[in-house]
Scaffold this motif. Structure first.
Motif, PDB file in Angstrom:
ATOM      1  N   ALA A 182     -14.331 -27.598 -41.392  1.00 27.80           N
ATOM      2  CA  ALA A 182     -13.249 -26.752 -40.875  1.00 27.80           C
ATOM      3  C   ALA A 182     -12.824 -25.640 -41.829  1.00 27.80           C
ATOM      4  N   PHE A 183     -12.708 -25.919 -43.095  1.00 30.17           N
ATOM      5  CA  PHE A 183     -12.277 -24.907 -44.064  1.00 30.17           C
ATOM      6  C   PHE A 183     -13.359 -24.662 -45.106  1.00 30.17           C
ATOM      7  N   GLY A 184     -14.610 -24.783 -44.669  1.00 29.98           N
ATOM      8  CA  GLY A 184     -15.738 -24.478 -45.544  1.00 29.98           C
ATOM      9  C   GLY A 184     -15.856 -25.436 -46.705  1.00 29.98           C
ATOM     10  N   ALA A 185     -16.137 -24.870 -47.870  1.00 27.60           N
ATOM     11  CA  ALA A 185     -16.377 -25.687 -49.060  1.00 27.60           C
ATOM     12  C   ALA A 185     -15.136 -26.483 -49.470  1.00 27.60           C
ATOM     13  N   ALA A 216     -22.521 -21.419 -51.240  1.00 27.01           N
ATOM     14  CA  ALA A 216     -23.611 -20.441 -51.301  1.00 27.01           C
ATOM     15  C   ALA A 216     -23.249 -19.164 -50.536  1.00 27.01           C
ATOM     16  N   VAL A 217     -22.662 -19.307 -49.353  1.00 26.68           N
ATOM     17  CA  VAL A 217     -22.255 -18.139 -48.573  1.00 26.68           C
ATOM     18  C   VAL A 217     -21.198 -17.344 -49.336  1.00 26.68           C
ATOM     19  N   THR A 218     -20.238 -18.021 -49.941  1.00 25.11           N
ATOM     20  CA  THR A 218     -19.182 -17.343 -50.689  1.00 25.11           C
ATOM     21  C   THR A 218     -19.750 -16.578 -51.880  1.00 25.11           C
ATOM     22  N   VAL A 219     -20.639 -17.202 -52.630  1.00 21.01           N
ATOM     23  CA  VAL A 219     -21.259 -16.537 -53.775  1.00 21.01           C
ATOM     24  C   VAL A 219     -22.049 -15.315 -53.311  1.00 21.01           C
ATOM     25  N   LEU A 241     -21.573 -13.527 -50.569  1.00 24.55           N
ATOM     26  CA  LEU A 241     -20.616 -12.495 -50.141  1.00 24.55           C
ATOM     27  C   LEU A 241     -19.993 -11.779 -51.333  1.00 24.55           C
ATOM     28  N   LEU A 242     -19.627 -12.527 -52.357  1.00 23.98           N
ATOM     29  CA  LEU A 242     -19.058 -11.906 -53.547  1.00 23.98           C
ATOM     30  C   LEU A 242     -20.060 -10.997 -54.248  1.00 23.98           C
ATOM     31  N   ALA A 243     -21.294 -11.455 -54.341  1.00 24.23           N
ATOM     32  CA  ALA A 243     -22.332 -10.650 -54.988  1.00 24.23           C
ATOM     33  C   ALA A 243     -22.595  -9.367 -54.193  1.00 24.23           C
ATOM     34  N   LEU A 244     -22.749  -9.486 -52.891  1.00 25.49           N
ATOM     35  CA  LEU A 244     -23.014  -8.304 -52.070  1.00 25.49           C
ATOM     36  C   LEU A 244     -21.820  -7.349 -52.050  1.00 25.49           C
ATOM     37  N   GLY A 245     -20.623  -7.908 -52.063  1.00 23.98           N
ATOM     38  CA  GLY A 245     -19.422  -7.086 -52.038  1.00 23.98           C
ATOM     39  C   GLY A 245     -19.236  -6.229 -53.273  1.00 23.98           C
ATOM     40  N   SER A 246     -19.942  -6.555 -54.343  1.00 22.64           N
ATOM     41  CA  SER A 246     -19.811  -5.772 -55.568  1.00 22.64           C
ATOM     42  C   SER A 246     -20.669  -4.506 -55.552  1.00 22.64           C
ATOM     43  N   PHE A 247     -21.501  -4.352 -54.529  1.00 23.86           N
ATOM     44  CA  PHE A 247     -22.322  -3.149 -54.384  1.00 23.86           C
ATOM     45  C   PHE A 247     -21.736  -2.264 -53.286  1.00 23.86           C
ATOM     46  N   PRO A 248     -21.315  -1.068 -53.641  1.00 22.20           N
ATOM     47  CA  PRO A 248     -20.696  -0.191 -52.636  1.00 22.20           C
ATOM     48  C   PRO A 248     -21.646   0.135 -51.480  1.00 22.20           C
ATOM     49  N   ALA A 290     -23.010  -7.552 -46.567  1.00 17.67           N
ATOM     50  CA  ALA A 290     -22.022  -8.623 -46.613  1.00 17.67           C
ATOM     51  C   ALA A 290     -21.437  -8.873 -45.222  1.00 17.67           C
ATOM     52  N   GLY A 291     -21.245  -7.811 -44.447  1.00 21.74           N
ATOM     53  CA  GLY A 291     -20.755  -7.972 -43.078  1.00 21.74           C
ATOM     54  C   GLY A 291     -21.711  -8.804 -42.240  1.00 21.74           C
ATOM     55  N   GLY A 292     -23.011  -8.561 -42.399  1.00 22.80           N
ATOM     56  CA  GLY A 292     -24.015  -9.350 -41.686  1.00 22.80           C
ATOM     57  C   GLY A 292     -24.027 -10.795 -42.129  1.00 22.80           C
TER      58      GLY A 292
END
Length: 115
Positions: free
Chosen positions: A26-29, A58-61, A63-70, A77-79
């Motif tokens: 329900a609330f992920g990790a 894994a999804v959170t990591v 998303l964080l990694a992709l979000g650091s690239f403009p 990250a949206g995908g």
């Protein structure tokens, strides 16, 4: 591979095992970790809790990694976010219906971790 178990009966939380397994997603990790800590009886619930923890960490990591690239990273990250939402819904459905569905790679790790 499809493996259906009978999750009927209560987990050590007092909930039906399939309901507890759904709540582990329900609330992920976060909820995965909570159910790993509090569930002592049901291997079914513990498996889904471990798989939830590994998958959504894994999804959170990612998303964080992709979000650091403009721009490009943000689009990717949206995908990943949309895929994560679909995965979340599918895993909860499979847990509720009694299927011990193993994701490729992460599901195998979850099963090995629990012995």
């Amino acid at each position: 591979r499809r493996r259906v178990v009978s999750p009927r009966g209560a987990s050590s939380t007092g909930l039906d095992a399939n309901v507890a397994a759904v709540l582990a997603y329900a609330f992920g990790a976060i909820s995965g970790v909570v159910f790993l800590i509090i569930e002592r009886k049901s291997a079914y619930v513990r498996f889904h809790a471990m798989q939830s923890t590994l998958t959504f960490l894994a999804v959170t990591v990612l998303l964080l990694a992709l979000g650091s690239f403009p721009v490009v990273g943000w689009l990717l990250a949206g995908g990943v976010y949309l895929v994560g939402l679909v995965l979340w819904a599918v895993l909860m459905f499979k847990a509720f219906t009694g299927e011990r569905y193993r994701l490729p790679y992460l599901g195998e790790i979850a099963a090995r971790q629990l012995g």
